[in-house]
Design a protein around this motif. Structure first.
Motif, mmCIF file in Angstrom:
data_model
loop_
_atom_site.group_PDB
_atom_site.id
_atom_site.type_symbol
_atom_site.label_atom_id
_atom_site.label_comp_id
_atom_site.label_asym_id
_atom_site.label_seq_id
_atom_site.Cartn_x
_atom_site.Cartn_y
_atom_site.Cartn_z
ATOM 1 N N ALA A 172 10.577 -33.260 -85.502
ATOM 2 C CA ALA A 172 11.271 -33.933 -84.406
ATOM 3 C C ALA A 172 12.377 -34.833 -84.922
ATOM 4 O O ALA A 172 13.473 -34.892 -84.340
ATOM 5 C CB ALA A 172 10.273 -34.748 -83.587
ATOM 6 N N GLN A 173 12.136 -35.538 -86.021
ATOM 7 C CA GLN A 173 13.152 -36.450 -86.550
ATOM 8 C C GLN A 173 14.424 -35.711 -86.938
ATOM 9 O O GLN A 173 15.537 -36.169 -86.670
ATOM 10 C CB GLN A 173 12.592 -37.216 -87.754
ATOM 11 N N ARG A 174 14.277 -34.559 -87.581
ATOM 12 C CA ARG A 174 15.465 -33.805 -87.961
ATOM 13 C C ARG A 174 16.171 -33.240 -86.727
ATOM 14 O O ARG A 174 17.404 -33.216 -86.664
ATOM 15 C CB ARG A 174 15.077 -32.684 -88.934
ATOM 16 N N GLU A 196 19.459 -26.168 -90.763
ATOM 17 C CA GLU A 196 18.844 -25.317 -91.774
ATOM 18 C C GLU A 196 19.015 -25.912 -93.169
ATOM 19 O O GLU A 196 18.094 -25.865 -93.985
ATOM 20 C CB GLU A 196 19.451 -23.915 -91.713
ATOM 21 N N ARG A 197 20.192 -26.468 -93.438
ATOM 22 C CA ARG A 197 20.399 -27.088 -94.745
ATOM 23 C C ARG A 197 19.533 -28.331 -94.888
ATOM 24 O O ARG A 197 18.999 -28.609 -95.980
ATOM 25 C CB ARG A 197 21.875 -27.444 -94.925
ATOM 26 N N ARG A 200 16.006 -27.649 -96.062
ATOM 27 C CA ARG A 200 15.795 -27.268 -97.457
ATOM 28 C C ARG A 200 15.193 -28.400 -98.276
ATOM 29 O O ARG A 200 14.638 -28.167 -99.356
ATOM 30 C CB ARG A 200 17.120 -26.820 -98.082
ATOM 31 N N THR A 201 15.345 -29.618 -97.801
ATOM 32 C CA THR A 201 14.711 -30.760 -98.463
ATOM 33 C C THR A 201 13.289 -30.890 -97.950
ATOM 34 O O THR A 201 13.080 -31.169 -96.769
ATOM 35 C CB THR A 201 15.484 -32.059 -98.187
ATOM 36 N N PRO A 202 12.284 -30.667 -98.780
ATOM 37 C CA PRO A 202 10.895 -30.711 -98.300
ATOM 38 C C PRO A 202 10.476 -32.127 -97.908
ATOM 39 O O PRO A 202 10.780 -33.090 -98.608
ATOM 40 C CB PRO A 202 10.086 -30.202 -99.499
ATOM 41 N N VAL A 203 9.776 -32.231 -96.792
ATOM 42 C CA VAL A 203 9.298 -33.538 -96.326
ATOM 43 C C VAL A 203 7.813 -33.531 -95.987
ATOM 44 O O VAL A 203 7.186 -34.594 -95.945
ATOM 45 C CB VAL A 203 10.105 -34.008 -95.087
ATOM 46 N N TYR A 204 7.243 -32.361 -95.719
ATOM 47 C CA TYR A 204 5.877 -32.337 -95.205
ATOM 48 C C TYR A 204 4.834 -32.693 -96.258
ATOM 49 O O TYR A 204 3.764 -33.223 -95.932
ATOM 50 C CB TYR A 204 5.568 -30.983 -94.571
ATOM 51 N N SER A 276 16.852 -35.633 -96.485
ATOM 52 C CA SER A 276 16.955 -34.405 -95.699
ATOM 53 C C SER A 276 18.054 -34.514 -94.652
ATOM 54 O O SER A 276 18.897 -33.621 -94.514
ATOM 55 C CB SER A 276 15.611 -34.099 -95.033
ATOM 56 N N ILE A 277 18.060 -35.614 -93.894
ATOM 57 C CA ILE A 277 19.045 -35.776 -92.824
ATOM 58 C C ILE A 277 20.456 -35.878 -93.399
ATOM 59 O O ILE A 277 21.389 -35.236 -92.916
ATOM 60 C CB ILE A 277 18.702 -37.013 -91.976
ATOM 61 N N VAL A 278 20.623 -36.671 -94.457
ATOM 62 C CA VAL A 278 21.956 -36.830 -95.042
ATOM 63 C C VAL A 278 22.457 -35.505 -95.611
ATOM 64 O O VAL A 278 23.654 -35.197 -95.513
ATOM 65 C CB VAL A 278 21.934 -37.921 -96.128
#
Length: 365
Positions: A172-174, A196-197, A200-204, A276-278
């Motif tokens: 949801a945040q992304r 999608e990009r 690519r940064t894993p967060v879970y 991830s967001i940046v």
């Protein structure tokens, strides 16, 4: 070659921070004292001055940003939200309580759900106001999009996160970041957000660590509270329990340790989500990157919490200056942009300030 020539030729963009955080100590003291004297009414003007100084301390290719917002705009926005949303809601809440629990529940449930929508709506309008009052070389930023649509997404994602015990929240945040950054404009040019990009940064993995660690920390916190309360409840018998000063202090210490532990446990996730967001943000082909490690984020957050708490909120501007410098120093931009080709947009933005966000204490900056 001058800075302007370099930008016109499409050189890479470089963000720098030129601020002496110690200069914010005097501003912190002044704002704090004026807030006390005016019963917090001065906070709108104080917040505006802090933003002006922070914006002027951030440079793009050697030239500073500018914040043109005014304290009266924030004040009028707050009054509007207070009269149109907050006061009617409070009247409905108090009135419904006179009708009995069952009827009150049926009446209040839709309004509490509506608050979830308002939370998203207010965040969008606050971000829109801040962007409209931000400029570089005289060219304004602006945010396109519908705050009502964003509020609906925030509400829906909040429900999904609740039903999944929080496991949907990283997704949801992304998704909530996408309308903000994809709708951002600098003059007549737009930013892009590539979901999608960003994925690519894993967060879970970091989120799972925080989720499990948070549950364990909460159980330990509850166990400490029970351990403190059991002797008192046994001795009280049928009389209401009387807490000693020592027990009250123990409650506060346990709560403070739990809060600090929460910051550390979720620091890897918050750092991963920021990266991830940046990573999903780009402007005219130039891609953004945030080089952030979670121990650094945890240290900055804990030190700012300590500064703000021990100073009873007086050092909030000082903490904001430290946080701004911390983030800007870690942003890298890869790519070339011809900023000399950017033209001013016709939209000047909203006339009043953040309103809902300030009324509910959720202003983004």
């Amino acid at each position: 070659m001058s800075t302007s020539d370099a930008v016109a030729a499409g050189d890479e963009l470089v963000l720098t921070q030129r601020v002496s955080t110690s200069s914010f100590l005097g501003l912190s003291l002044r704002n704090g004292l004026l807030n006390l004297v005016t019963l917090t009414l001065y906070r709108f003007w104080g917040k505006t001055e802090v933003r002006r100084r922070l914006w002027r301390s951030v440079y793009l290719n050697g030239e500073p940003f500018e914040y043109t917002g005014r304290g009266v705009e924030l004040f009028l926005g707050f009054l509007f939200a207070l009269l149109v949303i907050v006061l009617p809601f409070l009247l409905i809440v108090f009135g419904a309580q006179l009708l009995g629990p069952a009827v009150a529940g049926l009446i209040l449930l839709p309004f509490y759900i509506f608050l979830g929508f308002i939370a998203g709506y207010g965040r969008f309008t606050a971000f829109r106001y801040i962007t409209s009052r931000s400029s570089w070389r005289g060219v304004r930023f602006q945010l396109k999009g519908s705050p009502a649509e964003y509020g609906g997404k925030w509400l829906g994602y909040s429900f999904l996160s609740g039903f999944t015990l929080g496991w949907f929240w990283p997704a949801a945040q992304r998704r909530l970041a996408a309308p903000l950054w994809d709708g951002l404009r600098f003059g007549d040019r737009r930013f892009r957000f590539d979901l999608e990009r960003a994925r690519r940064t894993p967060v879970y993995g970091a989120y799972a660590l925080g989720w499990v660690g948070g549950v364990v920390a909460y159980l330990v916190f509850v166990a400490l509270i029970v351990a403190v309360m059991v002797p008192t409840l046994r001795n009280a018998g049928s009389a209401p329990p009387q807490l000693s000063l020592l027990q009250i202090c123990e409650f506060y210490v346990a709560g403070g340790l739990f809060a600090l532990g929460y910051v550390v446990i979720f620091a890897p996730y918050h750092a991963a989500m920021l990266r991830s967001i940046v990573s999903g943000i780009s402007f005219e082909g130039a891609a953004f990157e945030l080089k952030l490690r979670w121990p650094d984020l945890a240290g900055m957050t804990l030190s700012n919490v300590a500064l703000t708490t021990l100073s009873l909120g007086f050092l909030m501007p000082f903490a904001e200056a430290r946080a701004t410098r911390f983030i800007v120093q870690r942003i890298a931009i890869d790519g070339q942009v011809d900023l000399s080709a950017v033209r001013q947009a016709s939209d000047a933005g909203p006339r009043t300030g953040e309103g809902l966000a300030d009324a509910f204490g959720m202003s983004p900056i």
